[in-house]
Design a protein around this motif. Sequence first.
Motif: not given
Length: 405
Positions: A64-73, A75-86
Motif C-alpha cells: 500500500e505504501i511502496p515508495d516515497v511519493p505514495t508515503a508523502f501523499g 502524510a499530506v492527506s493526514f495533514l489536510r484532514a487535521h488542518g481542516n483542509g487548509e
Amino acid sequence: MSETILVVNAGSSSVKFQVFAVGPYDQLERRMRGQLEGIGTHPRLFARGSAGETLVDQRWSAQEIPDVPTAFGEAVSFLRAHGNGELPIAIGHRVVHGGPDFTAPTIVSGEVIKKLEPFIPLAPLHQPNNLAPIKVIHEKHPHLLQVACFDTSFHRKHPAVADYYAIPDELHTEGVRRYGFHGLSYEYIAGQLPDIAPEITSGRVIVAHLGSGASMCAMVDRKSIDSTMGFTALDGLPMGTRPGQLDAGVVIYLMQQKGMSADEIERFLYKDCGLKGLSGISNDVRDLLASSEPRAKFALEYFVYRIATLTGMLAAAMGGIDGFVFTAGIGENAAPIRAAVLQRLAWLGFDLDAEANAAGASRITTKNSPAACFVIPTNEGLMIARHTLNALRAQSIPLREEKLA
C-alpha cells in the motif's frame, strides 16, 4: 487559525514532517511533528502534537505504501484532514546536495528541480527522495511556495585550500570538490552558541553531528572553515552503514578483483559498511552498546578513534581548538561515546566531568577545563522553517491575518 509552514525531510525509508505556526513578530511555534516510516516494508504514520499527545498511529501493508511519493501523499492527506483542509502557506524541504551553485535557501521552480537532479548520484540515499515530494507538490500545487534548504550551503564559503582535491583543475570547475554536509544542523548549533556556550562562541569550535549519518565541522567565529565530509556523504567519519574515509584504491580493488559493477559498489558503500559492516550486528549504536560481542565493541572503538583523529585534523585547520560540541542522535544521547571521545581528546585540554556527562548536562567538561565541551540538541526543522519564512517575507506574501487587517 494561524498560518502554518510545513517542513519536510524525505529519506529513503521515511518522510519526516513538522508543522510550525507563524505567530506575532514572525515567531515560529511547532504544532506537530511526525513521520511515515518503514516505507516499502512496514509503513507506519505516527505524529504528536505540541503537548506530546498522539495525533495518529496508522499502519499499512508494504504494497500500500511502496515508495516515497505514495508515503508523502498519505502524510499530506493526514495533514489536510487535521488542518481542516487548509494548505500551509509555504513548505520548506531539506535537500542534501546543492552542488556548487546553490549557496543559500532557494525558492523552487521547474528549472531549480532540473538543476538539482544531476546531484542524485552524489547523494543516492537522500537526493532522489528529497526531490520526490517537491515534484509532487510542484505538479499539484504549482503556486504554493516551496523552499529548498541545502545541507551544503553552510560550507560554501570555505577557503579554496579546504575545498579542492589534488586533481586537474577542470574537474574542480565541473564541480568535483569538497562540499561538506549536515549544514542545516551546524547552522542551528552556530546560532545556539551565544546563549548556551558564550565562552567559546567566537573561538575555534568543532561540532560533531553524530547520527546514522555522521560528520564534524570546524567553525571559527561560528563560520564553517572545514568539514570531514567531501564530494559525497560517504567521506569522513564511519557512519551507520557508510565507511567514511576510504582509500580510492579500495574502489578500484572492488572493480578489478571482485568484479563489482558501479551499482554494486554504490550499494555496498552506502548500505553494507560503517558500523554495520564492522560489527556484523547492527548499524545502531544502541544495539552495539548493549551487545557483549567483541565485534560490536571494536566497531564502537573504531568510531571513537576516527572521531578523535579527525578532530586533530580539524584542530590543525583552525590553528587550535577552544571548544567541542556533540549533537544529533548519538551525540545527544550516547554518554559512553561522548566519554570515550573526550578521554582521547584529553591532550587537547578537555577534562571530562563524568557526572555531568552521565546526567546529560549541557556542559560536560569541568569548570577549570582548558577547553570546554557541550551537548546541544540540534533542530534542523526549525532552521528550515526560519529559512522558509524568510523566503516568504522576501516575496512580500502577506499572511492571512495581515490580509484581513
